[in-house]
Write a protein that holds these residues in place. Structure first.
Motif, short mmCIF file in Angstrom:
data_model
loop_
_atom_site.label_atom_id
_atom_site.label_comp_id
_atom_site.label_asym_id
_atom_site.label_seq_id
_atom_site.Cartn_x
_atom_site.Cartn_y
_atom_site.Cartn_z
N GLY A 138 0.81 -1.21 0.00
CA GLY A 138 0.00 0.00 0.00
C GLY A 138 0.84 1.26 0.00
N GLU A 139 1.89 1.27 0.80
CA GLU A 139 2.75 2.45 0.88
C GLU A 139 3.51 2.67 -0.42
OE1 GLU A 139 4.05 5.88 2.08
OE2 GLU A 139 2.61 4.69 3.21
N ASN A 140 3.99 1.61 -1.03
CA ASN A 140 4.71 1.74 -2.29
C ASN A 140 3.79 2.23 -3.41
OD1 ASN A 140 7.43 1.09 -1.69
ND2 ASN A 140 6.86 -1.04 -1.44
N GLN A 141 2.55 1.75 -3.43
CA GLN A 141 1.59 2.20 -4.44
C GLN A 141 1.24 3.67 -4.27
OE1 GLN A 141 -1.71 -0.53 -4.05
NE2 GLN A 141 -0.59 -2.23 -4.96
N LYS A 142 1.00 4.09 -3.01
CA LYS A 142 0.65 5.49 -2.74
C LYS A 142 1.81 6.41 -3.12
CE LYS A 142 -2.45 4.44 1.11
NZ LYS A 142 -2.56 4.43 2.59
N ALA A 143 3.02 5.99 -2.76
CA ALA A 143 4.20 6.81 -3.07
C ALA A 143 4.40 6.94 -4.57
CB ALA A 143 5.44 6.21 -2.41
N ALA A 144 4.16 5.85 -5.31
CA ALA A 144 4.32 5.87 -6.77
C ALA A 144 3.30 6.82 -7.40
CB ALA A 144 4.14 4.46 -7.33
#
Length: 253
Positions: free
Chosen positions: A240-246
């Motif tokens: 979730g964090e990697n998707q939001k950051a991307a």
């Protein structure tokens, strides 16, 4: 009393540490920005400001009484009263809080730069109000609530992943398979393999924790990714964090 109007806020709920109340440049589209119609502005002393920013202690009753029912928000063209909320500043930094009707700053937000500058202009030359904490408690930092210096210079994504790494390390400490600790310390620092073999599990964990608690690098990220593998709850946070950051990076370009 000073008031601000049409304030943009991005609430972070239940955050005791100010580094998790993100500055404007780290706000994301999915955060859900709200507009406050009217809210009091208080110039306060450094100690109280730090307590509001980096803790979840009860606020001084005199402060709560001063701001009670003086904040309004608009929803669907209707004006709603907020029990206890205010913009607070020590003249150097700014924070907004909402207690959700309790006596501690449950929700916190930063401001957009233009409104931050307005705060400093409004309090310029004024003396801070003196509010006394009833029974101030010294803040204690620990593995799940790291000291601000251990998060300094990190991006929002890096801070979130570092907290995830600390959660995984805390779980590792209480694992039913203590030999795992030396394995992960070797992953972290393979050059010291022979030395690591001689360490007790406790010594190995302390070495791993103190090594990982400082800074952030691709080495930290790799360790975190490996440690959480096969643990659905941790993996969900990671993805979730990697998707939001991307998405955030894409929206900035």
């Amino acid at each position: 009393m000073l008031y601000m109007h049409d304030l943009w806020v991005n609430w972070f709920e239940g955050e005791e540490n100010g580094y998790n109340v993100c500055r404007f440049h780290e706000w994301r589209k999915e955060d859900g920005i709200e507009i406050v119609d009217q809210i009091p502005l208080l110039l306060i002393e450094d100690q109280l400001f730090e307590c509001i920013q980096n803790d979840l202690q009860d606020l001084p009753m005199s402060l709560l009484q001063d701001v009670q029912k003086r904040t309004y928000m608009k929803k669907n063209q209707e004006r709603h009263t907020i029990e206890y909320a205010a913009v607070v500043t020590n003249g150097q930094d700014v924070l907004v809080f909402d207690t959700l009707g309790y006596t501690l700053p449950v929700k916190k937000s930063r401001l957009i730069p233009r409104q931050e500058r307005l705060v400093f202009e409004m309090v310029h030359g004024k003396k801070p109000a003196s509010y006394r904490m009833e029974e101030p408690v010294t803040k204690e930092y620990h593995i799940l609530s790291l000291e601000p210096e251990k998060m300094a210079g990190l991006t929002r994504r890096e801070r979130q992943l570092k907290q995830l790494l600390m959660m995984a390390l805390d779980q590792l400490k209480h694992s039913d398979y203590p030999e795992e600790v030396r394995y992960w310390l070797t992953e972290w620092n393979p050059a010291e393999y022979r030395f690591i073999k001689e360490l007790t599990n406790e010594e190995a964990w302390e070495r791993l924790y103190y090594g990982a608690a400082h800074g952030w690098s691709i080495h930290h990220e790799e360790l975190c990714g490996k440690l959480i593998k096969g643990q659905p709850f941790f993996e969900t946070i990671w993805e979730g964090e990697n998707q939001k950051a991307a998405k955030h990076i894409k929206s900035q370009n």
